[in-house]
Scaffold this motif. Sequence first.
Motif, mmCIF file in Angstrom:
data_model
loop_
_atom_site.group_PDB
_atom_site.id
_atom_site.type_symbol
_atom_site.label_atom_id
_atom_site.label_comp_id
_atom_site.label_asym_id
_atom_site.label_seq_id
_atom_site.Cartn_x
_atom_site.Cartn_y
_atom_site.Cartn_z
ATOM 1 N N VAL A 239 0.861 -1.192 0.037
ATOM 2 C CA VAL A 239 0.161 0.062 -0.008
ATOM 3 C C VAL A 239 0.998 1.130 0.002
ATOM 4 O O VAL A 239 2.145 1.364 0.321
ATOM 5 C CB VAL A 239 -0.890 -0.092 1.294
ATOM 6 C CG1 VAL A 239 -2.189 -1.100 1.297
ATOM 7 C CG2 VAL A 239 -0.127 0.156 2.444
ATOM 8 N N GLU B 194 0.738 4.787 1.465
ATOM 9 C CA GLU B 194 -0.038 5.666 2.823
ATOM 10 C C GLU B 194 0.142 6.940 2.545
ATOM 11 O O GLU B 194 1.064 7.526 2.195
ATOM 12 C CB GLU B 194 0.448 5.105 4.140
ATOM 13 C CG GLU B 194 -0.206 3.726 4.409
ATOM 14 C CD GLU B 194 0.568 3.393 5.595
ATOM 15 O OE1 GLU B 194 -0.368 3.544 6.567
ATOM 16 O OE2 GLU B 194 1.617 2.620 5.721
ATOM 17 N N LYS C 40 -6.047 3.043 0.899
ATOM 18 C CA LYS C 40 -7.284 2.421 0.440
ATOM 19 C C LYS C 40 -7.369 1.045 1.085
ATOM 20 O O LYS C 40 -6.571 0.267 0.730
ATOM 21 C CB LYS C 40 -7.566 2.492 -1.252
ATOM 22 C CG LYS C 40 -8.761 1.954 -1.457
ATOM 23 C CD LYS C 40 -8.834 2.107 -2.913
ATOM 24 C CE LYS C 40 -10.292 1.580 -3.535
ATOM 25 N NZ LYS C 40 -10.312 2.137 -4.753
ATOM 26 N N GLY C 41 -8.410 0.651 1.848
ATOM 27 C CA GLY C 41 -8.734 -0.785 2.302
ATOM 28 C C GLY C 41 -8.056 -0.944 3.621
ATOM 29 O O GLY C 41 -8.053 -2.299 4.070
ATOM 30 N N LYS C 42 -7.313 0.191 4.132
ATOM 31 C CA LYS C 42 -6.426 -0.155 5.416
ATOM 32 C C LYS C 42 -7.151 0.894 6.388
ATOM 33 O O LYS C 42 -7.321 2.028 6.070
ATOM 34 C CB LYS C 42 -5.008 -0.046 5.185
ATOM 35 C CG LYS C 42 -4.307 -1.019 4.199
ATOM 36 C CD LYS C 42 -4.375 -2.260 4.771
ATOM 37 C CE LYS C 42 -3.465 -3.114 3.994
ATOM 38 N NZ LYS C 42 -3.532 -4.451 4.657
ATOM 39 N N SER C 43 -7.227 0.435 7.959
ATOM 40 C CA SER C 43 -7.451 1.479 8.735
ATOM 41 C C SER C 43 -6.429 2.427 8.785
ATOM 42 O O SER C 43 -5.164 2.274 8.982
ATOM 43 C CB SER C 43 -7.665 0.894 9.886
ATOM 44 O OG SER C 43 -8.751 -0.082 9.997
#
Length: 92
Positions: A17, A19, A69-72
């Motif tokens: 990812v 960030e 996207k898709g991660k806290s």
Amino acid sequence: MNGKVIRIERISSRPGVIEEPVLTSKGYQLGDPAHGSAKHHAKYAVYAQTLDEAAALVEKGFSLRMGAKGKSPSLIAPKSLRIVRGDNPQTT
């Protein structure tokens, strides 16, 4: 602090990812180091309206909430962030 901030990067992002600073309706969310291990609590959040303001706070020791996207989102320590200004990247 020379030059306009182009971006703030996490030095070692989570695998797979990219960030980025999380922009909320209140601005970029940071954790105030004055609150120690409780700095991640919402009641202690500090908000910056621009990346320049966020970068200035990171340089003073504030943590920045980063997400992908898709991660806290996570509160990232200033030593794990890189501030990029123009052609002059800096690690804080």
